[in-house]
Design a protein around this motif. Structure first.
Motif: not given
Length: 344
Positions: A218-224, A199-213
């Motif tokens: 991930a969204q709190d940190l800025g994931a799209s 994110l600091a390098r300007g990317a769009r980040v999508h997180v895929l994980t089984r844990s709801a928490e």
């Protein structure tokens, strides 16, 4: 505690893997063990924090065969120098240093000479080939430690030394273009730091994980976006990194790549990969790569980048006396972010 060159440096209380077993069965045993002799370029450290890495779990549970009997795990060590060998004159008592996964290389093979020391056939690793940081003290090679800044808490620096550095190398191996679309499969210690780096390098980040928490973090940190591990991201990916040690996710991640995209597999251990249909998963110049450890240059570059853009490290602290509990919590996905052992 004596510390003359070539002599023992005393003993320390440490956790060792007695017999590999599921983490819930508590394979760690607490012992009093002798420390290694202080060599000319050795440092005797007081351990101030040690991250709990999934590689420690693989060693404790037997996914990775032990290399050194009675070896304390732990390779995200933040420590203070208590004594330095006579040729380690670039360090002084009280210096704050970090000892990471890579503990030694031959320095003379074709990989070392080409700047690819992570591929050295004689490489050694902290907590696997040499005693690690699930202990009160550790003896480390001064040529393989990192100087750490004063200021940040010990427990915030410890995860940078493996979770962060490995994530950095995985991001390099994933060939993420400037402003690119990155998918992260699994969102534990390493991924939550790698996401912030991207994110600091300007990317769009999508997180895929089984844990709801973990998805919420991930969204709190800025994931799209943050979705389930088997879901499709909302757009094709330029690059992806697989942090979860789940081979079944390899075709899932490859299918999410755009033409010319790259998937980097970041773990030292991975369950079996299903049969891959070439045209479906690899055609159109999609690339599948592994990630093997790191070089010291990777470590220095990553720590310099975090100094410019300090990450938010989500830490769950455990007293050193509760190391088995930390490992069991990691195995059961009860840790969001990273577990770190600290002195009692």
């Amino acid at each position: 505690m004596a510390a003359e060159t070539g002599t023992t440096t005393g003993t320390t209380t440490a956790w060792v893997v007695d017999h590999p077993a599921p983490a819930a069965d508590r394979p760690l045993r607490r012992v009093e063990r002798p420390l290694e002799p202080l060599g000319p370029r050795s440092l005797l450290l007081e351990v101030r924090a040690c991250g709990v890495c999934r590689t420690d779990l693989h060693l404790a549970e037997g996914d990775l065969a032990p290399h050194l009997p009675g070896c304390p795990p732990g390779h995200e060590i933040v420590g203070r120098v208590l004594r330095a060998g006579p040729r380690a004159t670039d360090f002084a008592e009280g210096d704050r240093v970090g000892a990471a996964w890579l503990a030694g290389t031959c320095g003379s093979c074709r990989y070392c000479l080409a700047g690819r020391e992570n591929l050295c056939p004689d490489s050694r690793y902290t907590g696997w080939d040499v005693p690690g940081g699930y202990a009160g003290h550790a003896v480390v090679d001064a040529d393989y430690v990192y100087r750490l800044p004063e200021g940040p808490p010990d427990e915030d620096l410890a995860p940078l030394l493996c979770a962060g550095i490995i994530g950095y190398r995985a991001l390099q191996r994933a060939d993420l273009p400037p402003g690119g679309r990155l998918g992260l499969y699994g969102f534990g210690a390493s991924a939550h730091l790698t996401a912030q780096l991207a994110l600091a390098r300007g990317a769009r980040v999508h997180v895929l994980t089984r844990s709801a928490e973990a998805r919420r973090l991930a969204q709190d940190l800025g994931a799209s976006s943050a979705r389930g591990a088997d879901d499709s991201p909302p757009e094709p990916l330029d690059s992806a990194i697989l942090f979860a040690p789940v081979g079944d996710l390899v075709p899932v991640a490859l299918a999410a790549l755009d033409r010319g995209g790259t998937l980097a597999v970041a773990g030292i251990h991975l369950s079996d990969i299903p049969r891959l249909d070439y045209r479906q998963y690899l055609f159109q110049e999609r690339t599948l790569r592994s990630v093997t450890a790191n070089t010291r240059a990777d470590g220095r570059a990553y720590l310099a980048e975090t100094a410019a853009h300090p990450p938010t490290v989500h830490v769950r602290r455990y007293p050193m006396s509760r190391a088995p509990e930390a490992l069991a919590d990691l195995a059961a996905d009860r840790v969001t972010g990273v577990a770190v052992l600290v002195p009692d």
